[in-house]
Write a protein that holds these residues in place. Structure first.
Motif, PDB file in Angstrom:
ATOM      1  N   ALA A   1       0.864  -1.191   0.000  1.00 24.61           N
ATOM      2  CA  ALA A   1       0.000   0.000   0.000  1.00 24.61           C
ATOM      3  C   ALA A   1       0.892   1.230   0.000  1.00 24.61           C
ATOM      4  N   GLY A   2       1.295   1.648  -1.169  1.00 26.01           N
ATOM      5  CA  GLY A   2       2.198   2.784  -1.240  1.00 26.01           C
ATOM      6  C   GLY A   2       3.606   2.378  -0.864  1.00 26.01           C
ATOM      7  N   ILE A   3       4.419   3.341  -0.458  1.00 29.71           N
ATOM      8  CA  ILE A   3       5.821   3.082  -0.157  1.00 29.71           C
ATOM      9  C   ILE A   3       5.950   2.529   1.259  1.00 29.71           C
ATOM     10  N   GLY A   4       6.235   1.233   1.354  1.00 31.77           N
ATOM     11  CA  GLY A   4       6.532   0.628   2.643  1.00 31.77           C
ATOM     12  C   GLY A   4       5.351   0.184   3.469  1.00 31.77           C
ATOM     13  N   ASN A   5       4.126   0.624   3.146  1.00 27.74           N
ATOM     14  CA  ASN A   5       2.960   0.294   3.964  1.00 27.74           C
ATOM     15  C   ASN A   5       2.249  -0.946   3.413  1.00 27.74           C
ATOM     16  N   LEU A   6       1.337  -1.490   4.228  1.00 23.40           N
ATOM     17  CA  LEU A   6       0.634  -2.716   3.876  1.00 23.40           C
ATOM     18  C   LEU A   6      -0.844  -2.588   4.205  1.00 23.40           C
ATOM     19  N   VAL A   7      -1.673  -3.365   3.509  1.00 20.14           N
ATOM     20  CA  VAL A   7      -3.070  -3.537   3.892  1.00 20.14           C
ATOM     21  C   VAL A   7      -3.365  -5.026   3.974  1.00 20.14           C
ATOM     22  N   LEU A   8      -4.285  -5.386   4.886  1.00 22.07           N
ATOM     23  CA  LEU A   8      -4.656  -6.771   5.104  1.00 22.07           C
ATOM     24  C   LEU A   8      -6.144  -6.930   4.818  1.00 22.07           C
TER      25      LEU A   8
ATOM     26  N   ILE B   1      17.722 -16.029  -0.059  1.00 23.27           N
ATOM     27  CA  ILE B   1      18.907 -15.202   0.119  1.00 23.27           C
ATOM     28  C   ILE B   1      18.718 -13.824  -0.508  1.00 23.27           C
ATOM     29  N   PHE B   2      17.866 -13.743  -1.522  1.00 27.40           N
ATOM     30  CA  PHE B   2      17.588 -12.462  -2.173  1.00 27.40           C
ATOM     31  C   PHE B   2      16.264 -11.848  -1.705  1.00 27.40           C
ATOM     32  N   GLY B   3      15.549 -12.545  -0.821  1.00 27.97           N
ATOM     33  CA  GLY B   3      14.244 -12.071  -0.377  1.00 27.97           C
ATOM     34  C   GLY B   3      14.352 -11.037   0.732  1.00 27.97           C
ATOM     35  N   ASP B   4      13.285 -10.262   0.915  1.00 20.64           N
ATOM     36  CA  ASP B   4      13.288  -9.234   1.951  1.00 20.64           C
ATOM     37  C   ASP B   4      12.322  -9.530   3.082  1.00 20.64           C
ATOM     38  N   GLN B   5      11.743 -10.738   3.109  1.00 19.85           N
ATOM     39  CA  GLN B   5      10.851 -11.105   4.201  1.00 19.85           C
ATOM     40  C   GLN B   5      10.883 -12.617   4.393  1.00 19.85           C
ATOM     41  N   PRO B   6      10.635 -13.083   5.622  1.00 16.53           N
ATOM     42  CA  PRO B   6      10.687 -14.518   5.900  1.00 16.53           C
ATOM     43  C   PRO B   6       9.328 -15.191   5.778  1.00 16.53           C
TER      44      PRO B   6
ATOM     45  N   GLY C   1      11.160  -5.444  10.163  1.00 19.66           N
ATOM     46  CA  GLY C   1      12.570  -5.530  10.510  1.00 19.66           C
ATOM     47  C   GLY C   1      13.375  -6.238   9.440  1.00 19.66           C
ATOM     48  N   SER C   2      12.808  -7.302   8.877  1.00 22.32           N
ATOM     49  CA  SER C   2      13.485  -8.037   7.809  1.00 22.32           C
ATOM     50  C   SER C   2      13.644  -7.174   6.565  1.00 22.32           C
ATOM     51  N   ARG C   3      12.619  -6.394   6.232  1.00 14.87           N
ATOM     52  CA  ARG C   3      12.697  -5.520   5.059  1.00 14.87           C
ATOM     53  C   ARG C   3      13.762  -4.440   5.251  1.00 14.87           C
ATOM     54  N   ARG C   4      13.891  -3.918   6.473  1.00 10.91           N
ATOM     55  CA  ARG C   4      14.926  -2.920   6.746  1.00 10.91           C
ATOM     56  C   ARG C   4      16.323  -3.521   6.596  1.00 10.91           C
ATOM     57  N   ARG C   5      16.505  -4.728   7.087  1.00  6.70           N
ATOM     58  CA  ARG C   5      17.825  -5.364   6.957  1.00  6.70           C
ATOM     59  C   ARG C   5      18.144  -5.657   5.498  1.00  6.70           C
ATOM     60  N   ALA C   6      17.113  -6.016   4.713  1.00  3.73           N
ATOM     61  CA  ALA C   6      17.344  -6.261   3.286  1.00  3.73           C
ATOM     62  C   ALA C   6      17.788  -4.980   2.584  1.00  3.73           C
ATOM     63  N   ARG C   7      17.163  -3.861   2.954  1.00  7.45           N
ATOM     64  CA  ARG C   7      17.566  -2.589   2.368  1.00  7.45           C
ATOM     65  C   ARG C   7      19.008  -2.243   2.772  1.00  7.45           C
ATOM     66  N   ALA C   8      19.369  -2.557   4.034  1.00  8.92           N
ATOM     67  CA  ALA C   8      20.740  -2.296   4.486  1.00  8.92           C
ATOM     68  C   ALA C   8      21.742  -3.163   3.748  1.00  8.92           C
ATOM     69  N   ARG C   9      21.385  -4.422   3.475  1.00 13.78           N
ATOM     70  CA  ARG C   9      22.282  -5.310   2.715  1.00 13.78           C
ATOM     71  C   ARG C   9      22.496  -4.782   1.314  1.00 13.78           C
ATOM     72  N   ARG C  10      21.423  -4.310   0.697  1.00 13.50           N
ATOM     73  CA  ARG C  10      21.557  -3.770  -0.664  1.00 13.50           C
ATOM     74  C   ARG C  10      22.410  -2.506  -0.673  1.00 13.50           C
ATOM     75  N   SER C  11      22.467  -1.839   0.498  1.00 12.87           N
ATOM     76  CA  SER C  11      23.278  -0.616   0.596  1.00 12.87           C
ATOM     77  C   SER C  11      24.684  -0.892   1.103  1.00 12.87           C
ATOM     78  N   GLY C  12      24.993  -2.172   1.297  1.00  9.95           N
ATOM     79  CA  GLY C  12      26.334  -2.532   1.738  1.00  9.95           C
ATOM     80  C   GLY C  12      26.443  -2.917   3.190  1.00  9.95           C
ATOM     81  N   GLY C  13      25.295  -2.940   3.921  1.00 12.82           N
ATOM     82  CA  GLY C  13      25.303  -3.344   5.313  1.00 12.82           C
ATOM     83  C   GLY C  13      25.140  -4.841   5.452  1.00 12.82           C
ATOM     84  N   GLY C  14      24.784  -5.297   6.649  1.00 15.60           N
ATOM     85  CA  GLY C  14      24.628  -6.729   6.898  1.00 15.60           C
ATOM     86  C   GLY C  14      23.363  -7.010   7.667  1.00 15.60           C
ATOM     87  N   GLY C  15      23.250  -8.234   8.204  1.00 15.11           N
ATOM     88  CA  GLY C  15      22.092  -8.658   8.994  1.00 15.11           C
ATOM     89  C   GLY C  15      21.605  -9.993   8.552  1.00 15.11           C
ATOM     90  N   ALA C  16      21.403 -10.906   9.515  1.00 11.81           N
ATOM     91  CA  ALA C  16      20.963 -12.270   9.202  1.00 11.81           C
ATOM     92  C   ALA C  16      19.455 -12.373   9.203  1.00 11.81           C
TER      93      ALA C  16
END
Length: 240
Positions: free
Chosen positions: A47-54, A150-155, A225-240
């Motif tokens: 739902a737009g940038i970063g938001n969700l609807v259920l 490994i390329f996904g942004d959510q579990p 939280g998983s989506r934020r870590r994925a964005r950090a990985r794409r920017s050169g950061g880390g996170g499992a």
């Protein structure tokens, strides 16, 4: 089919959480969401940038709106009824240098008892615990990651009640994510019916209980939280 539309309803009941370590059966790595009549499902859409609807499957109505924010001072996740402007049902704060906190209610008008959504291991984000006190006693539940590309942004995740908390270890909720880059559908929550009980009396299955709202809020917090870590990985950061 047209996209979901705002839903105006008044079935909402609220509660809160904390955390402790547990013994769990091994996760179920099935690739499909539960189809038993004992579960009911909600489809999660972007739902737009970063938001969700259920929404209920195949329904045009929005049941819940999830607003995600990294703006300082704002909750990381806000769960609202029906629309972005709907009544706030609960918030979750993802800690950077502190613990994650979660509570049901609107902080602008309600007295909220904040509880912990605790990461069990310091080395992985695969398991989180929270407590729920709306069943006559406090019971501990665990979200456990079952799979993540490994390329996904959510579990993919499943929720169980901890055995030492009195639970049987059965799966109570499942989240199956959609990893498609251009997919509007983010995933599906499936929740077991009738888990929330007060004084031994099972709640009406058609009501969205306190426990179900807490499951959705904590699940959406882990996803964010998983989506934020994925964005950090794409920017050169880390996170499992």
């Amino acid at each position: 089919m047209d996209g979901p539309k705002s839903w105006t309803g008044d079935t909402d009941t609220l509660c809160s959480t904390t955390t402790e370590m547990t013994l769990l059966p091994p996760p179920n790595h099935s690739s499909s969401a539960p189809t038993s009549n004992e579960f009911r499902s909600l489809t999660v859409y972007n739902a737009g940038i970063g938001n969700l609807v259920l929404s209920l499957p195949s329904s045009p109505n929005i049941l819940f709106y999830v607003r995600n924010s990294q703006w300082p001072g704002n909750p990381s996740v806000t769960l609202s009824l029906g629309s972005k402007e709907g009544r706030v049902l609960g918030i979750l704060k993802l800690g950077v240098f502190s613990e994650n906190t979660v509570g049901l209610g609107d902080p602008k008008r309600d007295q909220i008892d904040y509880e912990r959504l605790r990461r069990v291991s310091n080395w992985t984000h695969g398991t989180y615990e929270f407590e729920f006190g709306g069943m006559g006693d406090r019971r501990t539940f665990t979200w456990q990651r079952t799979r993540q590309s490994i390329f996904g942004d959510q579990p993919d995740m499943e929720l169980r009640e901890n055995v030492e908390s009195g639970g049987s270890g059965q799966v109570l909720a499942v989240y199956k994510g959609c990893q498609g880059l251009f997919s509007r559908t983010r995933g599906t929550f499936s929740l077991r019916k009738g888990v929330d009980r007060q004084a031994g009396v099972e709640k009406k299955l058609e009501d969205w209980s306190n426990w179900e709202l807490m499951v959705l809020l904590t699940g959406c917090g882990i996803i964010e939280g998983s989506r934020r870590r994925a964005r950090a990985r794409r920017s050169g950061g880390g996170g499992a």
